[in-house]
Design a protein around this motif. Structure first.
Motif, PDB file in Angstrom:
ATOM      1  N   GLN A  94       1.531  -0.621   6.089  1.00  0.00           N
ATOM      2  CA  GLN A  94       0.353  -0.872   5.254  1.00  0.00           C
ATOM      3  C   GLN A  94      -0.764   0.124   5.579  1.00  0.00           C
ATOM      4  O   GLN A  94      -1.465   0.584   4.696  1.00  0.00           O
ATOM      5  CB  GLN A  94      -0.139  -2.316   5.435  1.00  0.00           C
ATOM      6  N   TYR A  95      -0.908   0.472   6.866  1.00  0.00           N
ATOM      7  CA  TYR A  95      -2.009   1.376   7.260  1.00  0.00           C
ATOM      8  C   TYR A  95      -1.572   2.540   8.140  1.00  0.00           C
ATOM      9  O   TYR A  95      -1.754   3.691   7.794  1.00  0.00           O
ATOM     10  CB  TYR A  95      -3.106   0.584   7.987  1.00  0.00           C
ATOM     11  N   ASP A 112      -1.963   6.744   7.987  1.00  0.00           N
ATOM     12  CA  ASP A 112      -2.921   7.423   8.869  1.00  0.00           C
ATOM     13  C   ASP A 112      -2.254   8.569   9.614  1.00  0.00           C
ATOM     14  O   ASP A 112      -2.862   9.599   9.881  1.00  0.00           O
ATOM     15  CB  ASP A 112      -3.535   6.429   9.869  1.00  0.00           C
ATOM     16  N   SER A 166      -3.432   0.570  -3.516  1.00  0.00           N
ATOM     17  CA  SER A 166      -3.478  -0.540  -2.570  1.00  0.00           C
ATOM     18  C   SER A 166      -2.995  -1.821  -3.231  1.00  0.00           C
ATOM     19  O   SER A 166      -3.044  -1.970  -4.453  1.00  0.00           O
ATOM     20  CB  SER A 166      -4.902  -0.714  -2.053  1.00  0.00           C
ATOM     21  N   SER A 186      -9.077   7.771   6.225  1.00  0.00           N
ATOM     22  CA  SER A 186      -8.057   6.854   6.746  1.00  0.00           C
ATOM     23  C   SER A 186      -7.582   5.963   5.612  1.00  0.00           C
ATOM     24  O   SER A 186      -8.264   5.834   4.583  1.00  0.00           O
ATOM     25  CB  SER A 186      -8.644   5.999   7.871  1.00  0.00           C
ATOM     26  N   ALA A 187      -6.429   5.350   5.828  1.00  0.00           N
ATOM     27  CA  ALA A 187      -5.867   4.483   4.787  1.00  0.00           C
ATOM     28  C   ALA A 187      -6.870   3.397   4.410  1.00  0.00           C
ATOM     29  O   ALA A 187      -7.096   3.109   3.236  1.00  0.00           O
ATOM     30  CB  ALA A 187      -4.557   3.881   5.274  1.00  0.00           C
ATOM     31  N   LYS A 188      -7.466   2.830   5.440  1.00  0.00           N
ATOM     32  CA  LYS A 188      -8.408   1.740   5.207  1.00  0.00           C
ATOM     33  C   LYS A 188      -9.615   2.205   4.377  1.00  0.00           C
ATOM     34  O   LYS A 188     -10.026   1.537   3.420  1.00  0.00           O
ATOM     35  CB  LYS A 188      -8.888   1.218   6.564  1.00  0.00           C
ATOM     36  N   ASN A 193       0.834  -1.206   0.000  1.00  0.00           N
ATOM     37  CA  ASN A 193       0.000   0.000   0.000  1.00  0.00           C
ATOM     38  C   ASN A 193       0.865   1.250   0.000  1.00  0.00           C
ATOM     39  O   ASN A 193       1.955   1.263   0.556  1.00  0.00           O
ATOM     40  CB  ASN A 193      -0.889   0.035   1.249  1.00  0.00           C
TER      41      ASN A 193
END
Ligand SMILES: Nc1nc2c(c(=O)[nH]1)N[C@H]1C(S)=C(S)[C@@H](COP(=O)(O)OP(=O)(O)OC[C@H]3O[C@@H](n4cnc5c(=O)[nH]c(N)nc54)[C@H](O)[C@@H]3O)O[C@H]1N2
Ligand SMILES: Nc1nc2c(c(=O)[nH]1)N[C@H]1C(S)=C(S)[C@@H](COP(=O)(O)OP(=O)(O)OC[C@H]3O[C@@H](n4cnc5c(=O)[nH]c(N)nc54)[C@H](O)[C@@H]3O)O[C@H]1N2
Ligand SMILES: [Mo]
Length: 738
Positions: A498-499, A503, A463, A516-518, A441
């Motif tokens: 990854q996240y 963030d 992603s 947010s990344a997610k 990501n």
């Protein structure tokens, strides 16, 4: 790697270990690399940045100031309303590098919109490219003559009075007074720059940008003043520039009528025009002053923040880096001097790319991306002993392959991270099986204006499409293991690239948790849109005069008139864009060897696709051969498809002060020629990175038909801007005997 790092640290020189990184959009987080290098104390370099556009960034900073530089670098314009565009040295539909930013999402559609709305496009390029075919007009410029071209356009704009006087007076330092004799600017006791006030008939200090009360361009005028009882003759920067360009009449070109027509079209369609020397820069040592000349033509046209001109995006996401902040981790900036680094990062001031930029006076501008040759010299001197290269292929893509490889031979350790074998992996002691950009990501930020006159700010995650294959892992994973082995575990605990890392950026930008990344992954890009608004003083102009600069006070003070500067009185840093001569082919079988990117390849990264490497994928434009002008070929007795020998003959050190190492001279290789009418007679042209020599079974290495450009390229670098002359190669073409 841990062993070596520990050893160098113990010896007091952790910077003997360097990270070299390449493409910001394919590699693992450059944020993390910079963070890692700060905590480890290692060297780090965005080595390829300078071979790409580093000196362009310097020029845009020098002329427009930091706040306005990015727009100018990425040619961000109000395309849907642009009426006339002239671009030099950029294959913009072919390479998509206009209107910058990752992936160039809006690019081609916007340029197409412009064309559908009636905009005419002119391309200046020695070679007829994809863009040339797409444009309304192609000017086959002689390599290295773009500076003279721009100065000729300026000549016509001034003599035909097609410039925007009000813009020049309000937003530029055109009215600034310059001493006629020395060409130094006038300053009062307080150190203010001075101008002539026409209403009051007296000298005053240069007012703030936006104000023009009483100012005059001083066209054809001379002023006198007394400074410390000494009578001084002076003229405005505009007047001195106007006198300078008188010498550059369009009649210097074989296509003089076109030059006049282009200048008049620019003048008549202003401000809805774009006039650009392209994105990738540093082709020859005159390219810095070439870019200055192009910028000044734009200042004459006043095509900024008006419909159809260059556009400064007013709204921003305050995007910084994702570095963890103390007390989450121990304080890493204690006792360390950090300075800005590419892409919102920080780096240690002692790094090779930084040290010369923070001297007084500066030797190089801090906006340079890197100073590649200094790394090679440091390797020669044993100051750099080990490197980790990721997402770049320096043994092919840096100038002067021979020298680069000799330097690499002196190292204790070379580690290369990639998914593919390439020339650099042949040199590696260890290869890191890195997860590719499709397996991790990464957060990206882009901004552009759309056809509906809106500013678009765009955040998105590229992603992972699939999990990492086999045993491969992102580079950051490997570096975290190394950090743990050298006592830095406290700095790398809980790092989640990854996240969480992304963030943190969103949190610093006050967008988290809304964004947010997610969520970006699951719900798609986050947009903010604002109506286009015109006010180029939305942020201060960060030049020395607070105005866009025709006469560069920075170059004057930092370099040209500074007796302490190594560049004192050096025309490469003349505050006016004076003509810089470059070395020329001397004999009838000598040419400039120049190149351009292929629209169906990504530099040296796509060499393993046998389909893409096919000799003649594009029927009329085969990938591997060396293109030569048909008439020149005929005169020299060469025919299409013939195999010839190319030999590097210049530029030699004694021909140009910018040449640092000319070990490439004498290098020979075989090549197949392709004759074409679509090329300037003084140039030989190749697709960039069509030649390869990686030892595994690539079609390129097997057939050996492509030319490896950088073997033919001496190392050169321009003062202050560090343009590295990536086209500055003179080659001789010879028959294969028998
Ligand atoms: N498909 C594809 N797209 C890419 C890339 C890729 O490899 N493939 N690479 C990406 C990267 S990293 C970059 S930097 C950009 C680069 O893309 P561009 O900015 O388009 O740059 P180049 O293709 O290097 O060179 C553009 C043109 O400059 C011309 N040129 C050479 N010498 C002179 C000269 O003296 N005067 C003038 N006026 N022109 C000259 C060449 O003939 C060439 O056609 O593209 C990006 N996009
Ligand atoms: N003479 C001359 N020299 C030039 C130029 C020129 O016009 N003339 N052009 C210059 C320009 S504009 C540029 S940008 C530079 C480019 O020079 P480099 O930075 O060396 O770029 P590439 O040739 O694209 O090599 C990138 C490497 O990254 C690898 N890669 C791709 N994706 C990933 C990934 O996800 N992870 C990892 N670890 N690796 C990955 C690819 O396999 C490839 O080997 O060359 C410059 N050199
Ligand atoms: Mo590039």
């Amino acid at each position: 790697m841990a062993t070596k790092l520990k050893q160098y640290k113990k010896e007091g020189h952790p910077e003997a270990f360097e990270i070299w990184w390449g493409c910001p959009f394919q590699q693992d987080s450059m944020d993390f690399l910079y963070y890692w290098s700060v905590i480890a104390g290692s060297g780090i370099s965005y080595l390829h940045g300078q071979v790409c556009n580093g000196d362009n960034m310097v020029e845009k900073n020098v002329t427009f100031g930091k706040n306005h530089s990015q727009t100018m670098l990425s040619i961000l314009a109000d395309w849907p309303r642009t009426k006339y565009t002239v671009i030099a040295g950029q294959n913009f539909p072919g390479t998509g590098q206009i209107h910058g930013g990752p992936c160039n999402i809006p690019t081609n559609s916007l340029v197409n919109d412009a064309r559908e709305n009636g905009c005419k496009f002119v391309i200046i390029d020695p070679k007829l490219t994809d863009t040339g075919a797409w444009c309304d007009e192609w000017i086959p410029i002689e390599p290295g003559k773009d500076q003279i071209f721009a100065l000729s356009v300026a000549n016509v704009l001034i003599s035909e009075k097609l410039y925007d006087e009000e813009f020049l007076l309000r937003y530029t330092n055109a009215a600034q007074l310059i001493c006629t004799d020395t060409r130094e600017c006038l300053l009062n006791d307080k150190g203010n720059y001075l101008v002539w006030n026409n209403l009051k008939q007296e000298i005053q200090s240069l007012p703030k940008a936006g104000k023009m009360d009483g100012l005059s361009l001083g066209y054809n005028k001379t002023y006198y003043t007394y400074l410390k009882d000494k009578k001084i003759e002076c003229k405005t920067a505009f007047q001195i520039f106007a006198e300078m360009v008188k010498e550059y009449s369009p009649s210097k070109f074989s296509f003089k009528d076109q030059v006049i027509k282009i200048a008049i079209n620019l003048g008549k369609n202003k401000p809805s025009v774009v006039f650009s020397s392209g994105f990738t820069s540093g082709r020859y040592p005159n390219w810095f002053q070439t870019m200055r000349a192009f910028s000044i033509v734009n200042l004459l046209l006043g095509n900024f923040d008006k419909p159809g001109g260059y556009y400064f995006i007013k709204n921003e996401f305050n995007v910084s880096n994702g570095w963890p902040v103390p007390p989450e981790v121990p304080d890493y900036s204690k006792d360390k001097k950090l300075v800005p680094a590419p892409y919102n990062n920080m780096t240690l001031e002692y790094n090779i790319d930084q040290k010369p930029c923070y001297l007084k006076p500066r030797k190089y501008h801090p906006a340079v991306a890197s100073l590649p040759w200094l790394h090679f010299q440091a390797m020669e001197e044993g100051k750099v002993k080990a490197i980790l290269s990721t997402t770049e292929n320096s043994v092919l893509t840096q100038q002067n392959t021979k020298w680069v490889r000799e330097c690499l031979n002196k190292l204790d350790l070379i580690i290369v991270g990639d998914q593919f074998l390439k020339e650099f992996s042949d040199w590696a002691d260890y290869i890191i099986p890195e997860a590719s950009f499709l397996e991790r990501n990464h957060l990206y930020y882009n901004k552009y204006i759309s056809s509906d006159s809106m500013e678009n700010l765009l955040l998105y995650m590229r992603s992972a499409a699939i999990p990492p294959e086999g045993n491969s892992k992102p580079l950051s994973w490997f570096l975290i293991q190394v950090a743990k082995k050298i006592g830095l575990e406290d700095y790398v605990e809980n790092i989640d690239l990854q996240y969480k890392w992304w963030d943190k950026i969103l949190e610093k930008a006050k967008l988290f948790p809304k964004v947010s990344a997610k969520k970006l992954i699951e719900e798609g890009p986050y947009f903010e849109r604002y109506p286009v608004s015109h006010n180029l003083l939305f942020k201060p102009i960060e030049t020395r005069s607070g105005r866009f600069e025709i006469y560069s006070n920075e170059l004057a003070e930092e370099c040209y008139f500074n007796p302490k500067s190594e560049w004192h009185q050096n025309n490469h840093v003349n505050p006016f864009p004076v003509e810089i001569e470059i070395a020329q082919p001397e004999n009838e079988n000598e040419f400039f060897l120049i190149c351009g990117k292929a629209s169906w390849h990504q530099k040296s990264a796509t060499q393993h696709s046998n389909y893409l490497m096919e000799y003649a994928l594009e029927a009329g434009c085969p990938y591997m051969p060396v293109y030569i002008n048909s008439t020149r070929a005929k005169e020299l007795g060469f025919s299409d498809g013939e195999e010839v020998i190319l030999e590097c003959v210049g530029p030699r050190k004694d021909q140009d002060q910018c040449v640092i190492n000319d070990d490439s001279i004498g290098y020979k290789d075989k090549a197949i020629i392709k004759t074409t009418e679509g090329l300037h007679p003084k140039a030989l042209w190749i697709y960039w990175a069509s030649g390869h020599e990686e030892k595994s079974n690539t079609m390129a290495s097997k057939t050996k038909k492509g030319v490896k450009m950088n073997w033919f390229l001496p190392t050169s670098a321009t003062p202050y801007s560090a343009g590295v002359g990536k086209n500055y190669s003179i080659v001789k073409i010879n028959k294969i005997k028998g």
